[in-house]
Design a protein around this motif. Sequence first.
Motif, PDB file in Angstrom:
ATOM      1  N   LYS A  70       0.831  -1.200   0.000  1.00 16.71           N
ATOM      2  CA  LYS A  70       0.000   0.000   0.000  1.00 16.71           C
ATOM      3  C   LYS A  70       0.868   1.252   0.000  1.00 16.71           C
ATOM      4  N   ASP A  71       0.619   2.156  -0.968  1.00 14.80           N
ATOM      5  CA  ASP A  71       1.260   3.468  -1.013  1.00 14.80           C
ATOM      6  C   ASP A  71       0.265   4.499  -0.502  1.00 14.80           C
ATOM      7  N   VAL A  72       0.683   5.322   0.446  1.00 17.06           N
ATOM      8  CA  VAL A  72      -0.211   6.291   1.078  1.00 17.06           C
ATOM      9  C   VAL A  72       0.394   7.679   0.954  1.00 17.06           C
ATOM     10  N   LEU A  73      -0.414   8.627   0.461  1.00 13.22           N
ATOM     11  CA  LEU A  73      -0.004  10.023   0.375  1.00 13.22           C
ATOM     12  C   LEU A  73      -1.026  10.864   1.127  1.00 13.22           C
ATOM     13  N   LEU A  74      -0.549  11.643   2.111  1.00 14.35           N
ATOM     14  CA  LEU A  74      -1.430  12.509   2.880  1.00 14.35           C
ATOM     15  C   LEU A  74      -1.338  13.926   2.322  1.00 14.35           C
ATOM     16  N   LEU A  75      -2.490  14.490   1.952  1.00 14.07           N
ATOM     17  CA  LEU A  75      -2.525  15.800   1.309  1.00 14.07           C
ATOM     18  C   LEU A  75      -2.731  16.904   2.349  1.00 14.07           C
ATOM     19  N   PRO A  76      -2.201  18.101   2.100  1.00 19.57           N
ATOM     20  CA  PRO A  76      -2.264  19.189   3.080  1.00 19.57           C
ATOM     21  C   PRO A  76      -3.588  19.942   3.046  1.00 19.57           C
ATOM     22  N   THR A  77      -4.696  19.243   3.294  1.00 20.92           N
ATOM     23  CA  THR A  77      -6.001  19.910   3.335  1.00 20.92           C
ATOM     24  C   THR A  77      -6.344  20.224   4.785  1.00 20.92           C
ATOM     25  N   SER A  78      -6.545  21.501   5.067  1.00 18.39           N
ATOM     26  CA  SER A  78      -6.794  21.944   6.444  1.00 18.39           C
ATOM     27  C   SER A  78      -8.264  22.128   6.754  1.00 18.39           C
ATOM     28  N   SER A  79      -9.130  21.960   5.781  1.00 22.45           N
ATOM     29  CA  SER A  79     -10.565  22.146   5.977  1.00 22.45           C
ATOM     30  C   SER A  79     -11.316  21.343   4.934  1.00 22.45           C
ATOM     31  N   MET A  80     -12.605  21.162   5.153  1.00 20.24           N
ATOM     32  CA  MET A  80     -13.402  20.401   4.196  1.00 20.24           C
ATOM     33  C   MET A  80     -13.533  21.143   2.874  1.00 20.24           C
ATOM     34  N   VAL A  81     -13.583  22.488   2.893  1.00 18.61           N
ATOM     35  CA  VAL A  81     -13.690  23.215   1.627  1.00 18.61           C
ATOM     36  C   VAL A  81     -12.403  23.091   0.820  1.00 18.61           C
ATOM     37  N   GLN A  82     -11.259  23.051   1.487  1.00 13.84           N
ATOM     38  CA  GLN A  82     -10.014  22.802   0.763  1.00 13.84           C
ATOM     39  C   GLN A  82     -10.005  21.383   0.189  1.00 13.84           C
ATOM     40  N   GLY A  83     -10.533  20.441   0.951  1.00 15.08           N
ATOM     41  CA  GLY A  83     -10.606  19.069   0.463  1.00 15.08           C
ATOM     42  C   GLY A  83     -11.478  18.953  -0.772  1.00 15.08           C
TER      43      GLY A  83
END
Length: 542
Positions: free
Chosen positions: A398-411
Motif C-alpha cells: 500500500k502506497d499512502v499520500l497525505l494531502l495538506p487539506t486543512s478544511s473540508m472546503v479545501q478538500g
Amino acid sequence: MVEALNALDGAAVTRWAHACVDGLVAHCEEINDLNVFPIPDSDTGTNLLFTMRSAVAAVEALTPDATSAHDVATAMARGATTGARGNSGIILSQVMRGIADSTVNGPLDATALRDALDAAAVLVRSAVSVPVEGTIVTVLDQAGAAARRCEADASIAEIATAAADAAVDALERTPGQLAVLAEAGAVDAGGLGLVVLLDALVTVITGEAPHRPRFVRSHDAAPVDDARSLDPTVVQDYEVMYLLSDTDELRISALRKRLGEIGDSVIIVSDGGACWSAHVHCRDAGAAIEAGIASGRIHQVRVNCFALDRADAQRSLPKPLAGLADRGLLAVVEGDGAAQLYESEGVTVLRCDQPISAPTLLAAIRAMDNREVLVLPNGALSAQELVAVGVAARDASKDVLLLPTSSMVQGLAAVAVHDSMRIAVDDAFAMSEAASSTRWGSLRVAPGRALTLVGTCEAGDGLGLIGHEVVVIERDVQLAGTQLLDRVLGLGGELVTMLVGAHATVELVNHLAAHVEKNHQGVEVMIYSGDQQGDLLQLGVE
C-alpha cells in the motif's frame, strides 16, 4: 411495489433534482467519453453535472416558505442559468425553466409536464442560433413530441416514461443525423445527459429506474481531432460564457446577431427573470466580451482555450487498462451533507463528528481496498499525528499520500481536480496545489469568554476565522459573517463556496450570499449543505 405519483410537489421536484445529480455522477465519464461535437473536449458530462449542482444549490438556499413545485423549479432554473457550463449546461437550464413556467398554478402534474417539455423544446430552439440535428436539441424535440402524443387522460408516469423512451430512441439515431458522430462511433453526449435527467424523473414518479443500455463510444472508429473538420475554414479558439443583467429583449437580439458574426455555437438564454446567460465559440474572445458589455452588465465571465483543453486531454488519454493504478481517496469529514458531497465524487468518508485519533485514521486507511490511497485529513489531526499515520500505513502492498487539506472546503477543491489517469505523485501534487490555492475561513459562535489575537470574545459572539486564527469578533453573527467575507475576498477571487453547518439559519446564509452579490460583483457563490456541528459556515475562495 411503490405506488406511482400523480403529481410532483416541491419536495418531489427537489428529490428529482438530487436524483439528476446522482445520475449524472454515475454517467459523467460515459458522457464525457462520447463528447465529440461541437468540440471534442470530453467535458459534456462534467458541464452537465456542474450545472445541475448549481441548480440544487439554488434550491437548498430557498427560504422555508418557498416550498411549491413552482418555487423549487424557479430556483433550479435560476441556479442552472447562472451556473451553466458549456452548450449542454445552458440547454439544461431551459428544461428547468420549462418546468418553472408550467407550474405557476399548481404542482407538476401530467398536463404541466407535457407543457414543460413543449416549452423547453421551444425555448431551446429559440436560444440556439443555428440548431444542429442529431444533438440534444433533437432529443429534446422528440421527448416533447412523445409527451404530446399521449392520450389526453394519460398519467404523469405514462407521459414521463413515453418522453424518456422517445429520448432514448432519438439518441440512438443521432449518429445517422450528424456525420461527426458516425465517424467517431458515438451518440450525442448532451442527448445522453438529457436521457439521464428524464430517467431520473421516471424513477421519482414510479419508484422504478428504467433499464437502459450503456452508450459506449466505438474506439475502433477514426479519431476525431476537432469538430472544425465539419468546416475547415472555421477555426474557433475560445469558448466564452458570461451572465448579463440590466438588459432587455432588443439588446439581447442585437447581441445574438453580433456573436453570430464573430463566432458560432451561439446560445443565449434567460432564467425567466432578469438574468441571461450567453455562450459562443470564437477566435476573438475580447470581441465577444465587448459585445456583452455593450448589451448590459456582464459578470461571471469565463473563457476556455480549446488548444489548452486539447493538450490536457492528450496528456490524460487512456493508457492500457493493465497499467492503471488502483487508487482510492479517503477524506475525514464532519456532517451528513458534507459526507454526501464527498461520496458523490467517489471518495471514501471517515466521519469525525466526534474527534478521531491517529489509530482510527490508520485503521481506515488499512481498510481501503486500494493499493494507492490519497488521504484528505481536512484539519482533523495535527501534522505530527499525520506523519506518524503516514509512516505506519505504508508497506509493501500500500502506497499512502497525505494531502495538506486543512478544511473540508479545501478538500473539496482538491477532489475537483483529482484525475486517476495521472500517476499518484502527479495527482497528489495537482490536488495539493488546488487545496493550497483555496483561501478558507469559518464562521462560528463563541462558546465562552476567550482571549484571541484580535481581542477578548464573550459567549455568543460571532467569530470569523481565516485558517485557524480569529480575525473578526462581533456581537452580531451576521455582521461577523459579512466582515469575514470581506476579509477572505480582500485579495480577490471568482468563486466562494459556502459549506453550511447544522445550526446556520436560512436567513444568515441568504444575508451572506446577498452581501457577496452586492459588494463583490462578479464573484459566484456556491452553497452546499454540510451539516457540520462546529462551524456555522466554512468558506472557500478560489
